[in-house]
Design a protein around this motif. Structure first.
Motif, PDB file in Angstrom:
ATOM      1  N   GLU A  23       0.837  -1.199   0.000  1.00 55.61           N
ATOM      2  CA  GLU A  23       0.000   0.000   0.000  1.00 55.61           C
ATOM      3  C   GLU A  23       0.870   1.247   0.000  1.00 55.61           C
ATOM      4  O   GLU A  23       1.953   1.251   0.578  1.00 55.61           O
ATOM      5  CB  GLU A  23      -0.891   0.029   1.238  1.00 55.61           C
ATOM      6  CG  GLU A  23      -1.882  -1.098   1.327  1.00 55.61           C
ATOM      7  CD  GLU A  23      -2.708  -1.035   2.602  1.00 55.61           C
ATOM      8  OE1 GLU A  23      -2.576  -0.059   3.362  1.00 55.61           O
ATOM      9  OE2 GLU A  23      -3.486  -1.975   2.837  1.00 55.61           O
ATOM     10  N   SER A  24       0.377   2.302  -0.619  1.00 56.12           N
ATOM     11  CA  SER A  24       1.056   3.591  -0.552  1.00 56.12           C
ATOM     12  C   SER A  24       0.926   4.124   0.870  1.00 56.12           C
ATOM     13  O   SER A  24      -0.065   3.866   1.549  1.00 56.12           O
ATOM     14  CB  SER A  24       0.422   4.582  -1.532  1.00 56.12           C
ATOM     15  OG  SER A  24       0.609   4.138  -2.850  1.00 56.12           O
ATOM     16  N   SER A  42       5.052   5.118  -2.985  1.00 57.35           N
ATOM     17  CA  SER A  42       3.985   5.151  -3.967  1.00 57.35           C
ATOM     18  C   SER A  42       3.887   3.804  -4.668  1.00 57.35           C
ATOM     19  O   SER A  42       4.855   3.363  -5.304  1.00 57.35           O
ATOM     20  CB  SER A  42       4.258   6.241  -5.011  1.00 57.35           C
ATOM     21  OG  SER A  42       3.412   6.079  -6.133  1.00 57.35           O
ATOM     22  N   THR A  43       2.735   3.145  -4.549  1.00 58.34           N
ATOM     23  CA  THR A  43       2.547   1.888  -5.276  1.00 58.34           C
ATOM     24  C   THR A  43       2.379   2.163  -6.771  1.00 58.34           C
ATOM     25  O   THR A  43       2.711   1.319  -7.590  1.00 58.34           O
ATOM     26  CB  THR A  43       1.321   1.108  -4.757  1.00 58.34           C
ATOM     27  OG1 THR A  43       0.184   1.953  -4.769  1.00 58.34           O
ATOM     28  CG2 THR A  43       1.571   0.588  -3.358  1.00 58.34           C
ATOM     29  N   ARG A  44       1.888   3.336  -7.117  1.00 64.36           N
ATOM     30  CA  ARG A  44       1.740   3.703  -8.533  1.00 64.36           C
ATOM     31  C   ARG A  44       3.097   3.782  -9.213  1.00 64.36           C
ATOM     32  O   ARG A  44       3.294   3.266 -10.312  1.00 64.36           O
ATOM     33  CB  ARG A  44       1.017   5.050  -8.650  1.00 64.36           C
ATOM     34  CG  ARG A  44       0.926   5.560 -10.065  1.00 64.36           C
ATOM     35  CD  ARG A  44       0.250   6.908 -10.136  1.00 64.36           C
ATOM     36  NE  ARG A  44       0.320   7.433 -11.483  1.00 64.36           N
ATOM     37  CZ  ARG A  44       0.213   8.704 -11.793  1.00 64.36           C
ATOM     38  NH1 ARG A  44       0.003   9.599 -10.841  1.00 64.36           N
ATOM     39  NH2 ARG A  44       0.299   9.090 -13.029  1.00 64.36           N
ATOM     40  N   HIS A  45       4.058   4.436  -8.563  1.00 68.71           N
ATOM     41  CA  HIS A  45       5.381   4.635  -9.158  1.00 68.71           C
ATOM     42  C   HIS A  45       6.396   3.587  -8.704  1.00 68.71           C
ATOM     43  O   HIS A  45       7.486   3.512  -9.253  1.00 68.71           O
ATOM     44  CB  HIS A  45       5.898   6.028  -8.817  1.00 68.71           C
ATOM     45  CG  HIS A  45       5.006   7.112  -9.319  1.00 68.71           C
ATOM     46  ND1 HIS A  45       4.837   7.387 -10.660  1.00 68.71           N
ATOM     47  CD2 HIS A  45       4.207   7.978  -8.655  1.00 68.71           C
ATOM     48  CE1 HIS A  45       3.979   8.383 -10.803  1.00 68.71           C
ATOM     49  NE2 HIS A  45       3.577   8.752  -9.599  1.00 68.71           N
ATOM     50  N   LYS A  46       6.051   2.809  -7.676  1.00 67.44           N
ATOM     51  CA  LYS A  46       6.914   1.768  -7.130  1.00 67.44           C
ATOM     52  C   LYS A  46       8.275   2.318  -6.705  1.00 67.44           C
ATOM     53  O   LYS A  46       9.324   1.746  -7.008  1.00 67.44           O
ATOM     54  CB  LYS A  46       7.075   0.616  -8.119  1.00 67.44           C
ATOM     55  CG  LYS A  46       5.745  -0.046  -8.431  1.00 67.44           C
ATOM     56  CD  LYS A  46       5.921  -1.269  -9.259  1.00 67.44           C
ATOM     57  CE  LYS A  46       4.659  -1.972  -9.641  1.00 67.44           C
ATOM     58  NZ  LYS A  46       3.422  -1.646  -9.069  1.00 67.44           N
ATOM     59  N   HIS A  51       4.635  10.213  -4.182  1.00 66.18           N
ATOM     60  CA  HIS A  51       3.202  10.104  -3.874  1.00 66.18           C
ATOM     61  C   HIS A  51       2.458   9.678  -5.138  1.00 66.18           C
ATOM     62  O   HIS A  51       2.844  10.053  -6.248  1.00 66.18           O
ATOM     63  CB  HIS A  51       2.657  11.445  -3.367  1.00 66.18           C
ATOM     64  CG  HIS A  51       3.293  11.897  -2.094  1.00 66.18           C
ATOM     65  ND1 HIS A  51       2.891  11.449  -0.859  1.00 66.18           N
ATOM     66  CD2 HIS A  51       4.319  12.752  -1.867  1.00 66.18           C
ATOM     67  CE1 HIS A  51       3.630  12.007   0.077  1.00 66.18           C
ATOM     68  NE2 HIS A  51       4.513  12.800  -0.505  1.00 66.18           N
ATOM     69  N   ASP A  52       1.383   8.916  -4.972  1.00 68.26           N
ATOM     70  CA  ASP A  52       0.606   8.432  -6.115  1.00 68.26           C
ATOM     71  C   ASP A  52       0.100   9.560  -7.007  1.00 68.26           C
ATOM     72  O   ASP A  52       0.034   9.414  -8.220  1.00 68.26           O
ATOM     73  CB  ASP A  52      -0.586   7.600  -5.639  1.00 68.26           C
ATOM     74  CG  ASP A  52      -0.164   6.257  -5.062  1.00 68.26           C
ATOM     75  OD1 ASP A  52       0.985   5.826  -5.302  1.00 68.26           O
ATOM     76  OD2 ASP A  52      -0.992   5.638  -4.370  1.00 68.26           O
ATOM     77  N   GLU A  53      -0.275  10.686  -6.390  1.00 70.46           N
ATOM     78  CA  GLU A  53      -0.863  11.777  -7.184  1.00 70.46           C
ATOM     79  C   GLU A  53       0.153  12.556  -8.016  1.00 70.46           C
ATOM     80  O   GLU A  53      -0.227  13.344  -8.876  1.00 70.46           O
ATOM     81  CB  GLU A  53      -1.675  12.726  -6.296  1.00 70.46           C
ATOM     82  CG  GLU A  53      -0.968  13.286  -5.104  1.00 70.46           C
ATOM     83  CD  GLU A  53      -0.970  12.368  -3.886  1.00 70.46           C
ATOM     84  OE1 GLU A  53      -0.250  12.714  -2.943  1.00 70.46           O
ATOM     85  OE2 GLU A  53      -1.632  11.327  -3.849  1.00 70.46           O
ATOM     86  N   GLU A  55       2.636  13.218 -11.018  1.00 70.43           N
ATOM     87  CA  GLU A  55       2.736  12.711 -12.379  1.00 70.43           C
ATOM     88  C   GLU A  55       4.106  12.077 -12.616  1.00 70.43           C
ATOM     89  O   GLU A  55       4.220  10.972 -13.116  1.00 70.43           O
ATOM     90  CB  GLU A  55       2.491  13.839 -13.391  1.00 70.43           C
ATOM     91  CG  GLU A  55       2.155  13.350 -14.776  1.00 70.43           C
ATOM     92  CD  GLU A  55       0.949  12.414 -14.819  1.00 70.43           C
ATOM     93  OE1 GLU A  55       1.010  11.414 -15.553  1.00 70.43           O
ATOM     94  OE2 GLU A  55      -0.053  12.659 -14.135  1.00 70.43           O
TER      95      GLU A  55
END
Length: 87
Positions: A23-24, A42-46, A51-53, A55
């Motif tokens: 989890e982030s 960030s799980t989005r960027h690994k 942070h996920d938000e 870009e």
């Protein structure tokens, strides 16, 4: 003399390459050089320090180990130790 409260806590470290956070959020991190600090993941960027938000995370970094922040330490500031600080 006022006594400061003391407590014992265990920190379970995870290998960042083979077992990244699921989890982030904020975690305790340890670099390959032993530098310990609190950083977001960030799980989005690994990547840590992102942070996920975002870009494109500008300051993300890799860590060797990470750990969940124990509940009793959630609001403690984890600042770097510098020679001469403390007792």
């Amino acid at each position: 003399m006022n006594k400061k409260p003391t407590f014992t806590t265990a920190i379970e470290w995870h290998d960042a390459k083979t077992d990244p956070p699921k989890e982030s959020g904020n975690y305790i991190t340890c670099s390959a050089y032993g530098y310990i600090q609190k950083a977001p993941y960030s799980t989005r960027h690994k990547i840590f320090n992102a942070h996920d938000e975002e870009e494109k995370p500008a300051h993300g970094f890799q860590v060797a180990l990470w750990a969940h922040i124990p509940k009793k330490l959630r609001y403690v500031s984890l600042a770097p130790y510098r020679e001469g600080d403390g007792a």
